[in-house]
Design an enzyme around this catalytic site. Structure first.
Site, PDB file in Angstrom:
ATOM      1  N   ASP A 134      78.305  42.313 -31.816  1.00  0.00           N
ATOM      2  CA  ASP A 134      77.332  42.281 -30.488  1.00  0.00           C
ATOM      3  C   ASP A 134      77.877  40.865 -29.682  1.00  0.00           C
ATOM      4  O   ASP A 134      77.889  39.731 -30.540  1.00  0.00           O
ATOM      5  CB  ASP A 134      75.939  42.438 -30.753  1.00  0.00           C
ATOM      6  CG  ASP A 134      75.475  42.691 -29.363  1.00  0.00           C
ATOM      7  OD1 ASP A 134      76.033  43.116 -28.053  1.00  0.00           O
ATOM      8  OD2 ASP A 134      74.092  43.020 -29.209  1.00  0.00           O
TER       9      ASP A 134
ATOM     10  N   ASN B 260      77.673  54.120 -26.098  1.00  0.00           N
ATOM     11  CA  ASN B 260      78.636  53.308 -25.229  1.00  0.00           C
ATOM     12  C   ASN B 260      79.239  54.038 -24.055  1.00  0.00           C
ATOM     13  O   ASN B 260      79.708  53.490 -23.459  1.00  0.00           O
ATOM     14  CB  ASN B 260      79.574  52.756 -26.169  1.00  0.00           C
ATOM     15  CG  ASN B 260      78.907  51.469 -26.995  1.00  0.00           C
ATOM     16  OD1 ASN B 260      79.549  51.011 -27.889  1.00  0.00           O
ATOM     17  ND2 ASN B 260      77.947  50.623 -26.626  1.00  0.00           N
TER      18      ASN B 260
HETATM   19  C1  FPP Z   1      79.314  44.815 -28.276  1.00  0.00           C
HETATM   20  O1  FPP Z   1      79.160  43.602 -27.343  1.00  0.00           O
HETATM   21  C2  FPP Z   1      80.662  45.097 -28.460  1.00  0.00           C
HETATM   22  C3  FPP Z   1      81.224  46.372 -28.413  1.00  0.00           C
HETATM   23  C4  FPP Z   1      80.472  47.554 -27.953  1.00  0.00           C
HETATM   24  C5  FPP Z   1      82.600  46.514 -28.787  1.00  0.00           C
HETATM   25  C6  FPP Z   1      83.050  46.036 -30.345  1.00  0.00           C
HETATM   26  C7  FPP Z   1      84.663  45.976 -30.053  1.00  0.00           C
HETATM   27  C8  FPP Z   1      85.104  45.117 -30.565  1.00  0.00           C
HETATM   28  C9  FPP Z   1      84.568  43.905 -31.292  1.00  0.00           C
HETATM   29  C10 FPP Z   1      86.740  45.216 -30.507  1.00  0.00           C
HETATM   30  C11 FPP Z   1      87.362  45.264 -31.693  1.00  0.00           C
HETATM   31  C12 FPP Z   1      87.372  46.685 -32.483  1.00  0.00           C
HETATM   32  C13 FPP Z   1      88.110  47.258 -33.031  1.00  0.00           C
HETATM   33  C14 FPP Z   1      88.061  48.269 -33.910  1.00  0.00           C
HETATM   34  C15 FPP Z   1      89.687  46.868 -32.684  1.00  0.00           C
HETATM   35  P1  FPP Z   1      78.626  43.944 -25.908  1.00  0.00           P
HETATM   36  O2  FPP Z   1      79.902  44.368 -25.023  1.00  0.00           O
HETATM   37  O3  FPP Z   1      77.475  44.877 -25.840  1.00  0.00           O
HETATM   38  O4  FPP Z   1      78.240  42.354 -25.466  1.00  0.00           O
HETATM   39  P2  FPP Z   1      77.128  42.131 -24.647  1.00  0.00           P
HETATM   40  O5  FPP Z   1      75.821  42.516 -25.465  1.00  0.00           O
HETATM   41  O6  FPP Z   1      77.057  40.483 -24.605  1.00  0.00           O
HETATM   42  O7  FPP Z   1      77.124  42.747 -23.322  1.00  0.00           O
END
Ligand code: FPP
Length: 254
Positions: A34, A82
């Site tokens: 996250d 998501n």
């Molecule tokens: C959460 O951060 C992250 C995600 C929903 C996506 C996770 C994906 C990756 C780390 C990319 C790599 C993965 C692969 C398998 C290639 P957020 O967007 O919710 O962050 P925030 O809470 O700060 O908005």
């Protein structure tokens, strides 16, 4: 950056020493990656830049997990919830998974990583499903580490899908209702045959499970950190493992 201070080669062993030497490395670590968006916002960048940076972190953590002798690493890449994000961000993430597979699958094969996707992968684009199938096929006999990527994954959904399959087996007479116990149920989960989660790591400060591995994490330990995923280092990962190794797990006993 820490490599600069500790020197290559010795660094991993030093950082991991406590857990590895005590033989208390968790078998299965699950990570909620996250904080990509917050990392990007703090730098005045687009949220997508955070996701891209997050891929770099993931590569480093996977290597570190394998070096430490962790058997299974499961990461939450995209939840069933998501899809509610803006279409442009969803599209970016899907393209990023595809790019990751295209660029990394050969390295994973050579580094003895077995990659598997869990979740409702049949709802991903046909092109991505093809790449996933090819990556899984290429690496299926690797035994250095099992790397589960949860994509279109939700714990409740996984349990419902398992229940549906069990109901079908009962309907067909392959199983009786009385035979359904925890061991049988587990065989119908996406993680069938995989040890339960020992440690859940969540970056970026929120203290919740967010529908991740609800069954598998029943007795997991938790490690929460304020660090945003793009800044999460192999050194902090090793610290989380050492922290886990020092805990007293009783599994409901005394
Ligand atoms: C959460 O951060 C992250 C995600 C929903 C996506 C996770 C994906 C990756 C780390 C990319 C790599 C993965 C692969 C398998 C290639 P957020 O967007 O919710 O962050 P925030 O809470 O700060 O908005």
């Amino acid at each position: 950056m820490w490599k600069k201070f500790f020197g290559r080669g010795k660094d991993n062993a030093d950082v991991a020493e406590a857990a590895v030497e005590a033989g208390r490395v968790p078998r299965h670590v699950a990570i909620i990656m996250d904080g990509n968006g917050r990392w990007a916002k703090a730098k005045g960048l687009m949220r997508t830049a955070g996701h891209r940076e997050g891929v770099g972190t993931l590569k480093k953590i996977l290597r570190k997990a394998k070096d430490m002798g962790i058997e299974v690493l499961t990461v939450y890449a995209f939840s069933t919830e998501n899809w509610k994000r803006p279409a442009a961000e969803v599209d970016f993430l899907m393209a990023l998974f595809s790019e990751y597979l295209q660029k990394e699958v050969r390295n994973m094969y050579e580094e003895n990583v077995c990659i598997k996707f869990i979740g409702k992968t049949n709802e991903l684009s046909p092109a991505l499903q093809k790449e996933i199938a090819a990556a899984q096929e290429l690496t299926k006999d690797n035994d250095g580490i099992l790397f589960n990527v949860a994509a279109n994954y939700g714990g409740r959904d996984e349990i419902c899908r398992a229940a549906r399959q069990i109901a079908r087996a009962v309907q067909k007479g392959e199983l009786t209702a009385n035979e359904i116990d925890e061991a049988v149920f587990e065989n119908y989960l996406d993680t069938a045959g995989v040890p339960p989660v020992d440690l859940v790591i969540r970056t970026s400060g929120d203290l919740r499970l967010s529908n991740f591995l609800l069954w598998q994490a029943a007795y997991a330990e938790f490690y929460f950190t304020d660090t945003n995923w793009p800044d999460f280092s192999p050194e902090e990962f090793a610290a989380a493992i050492n922290n886990f190794a020092a805990r007293d797990r009783r599994f409901g006993g005394l």
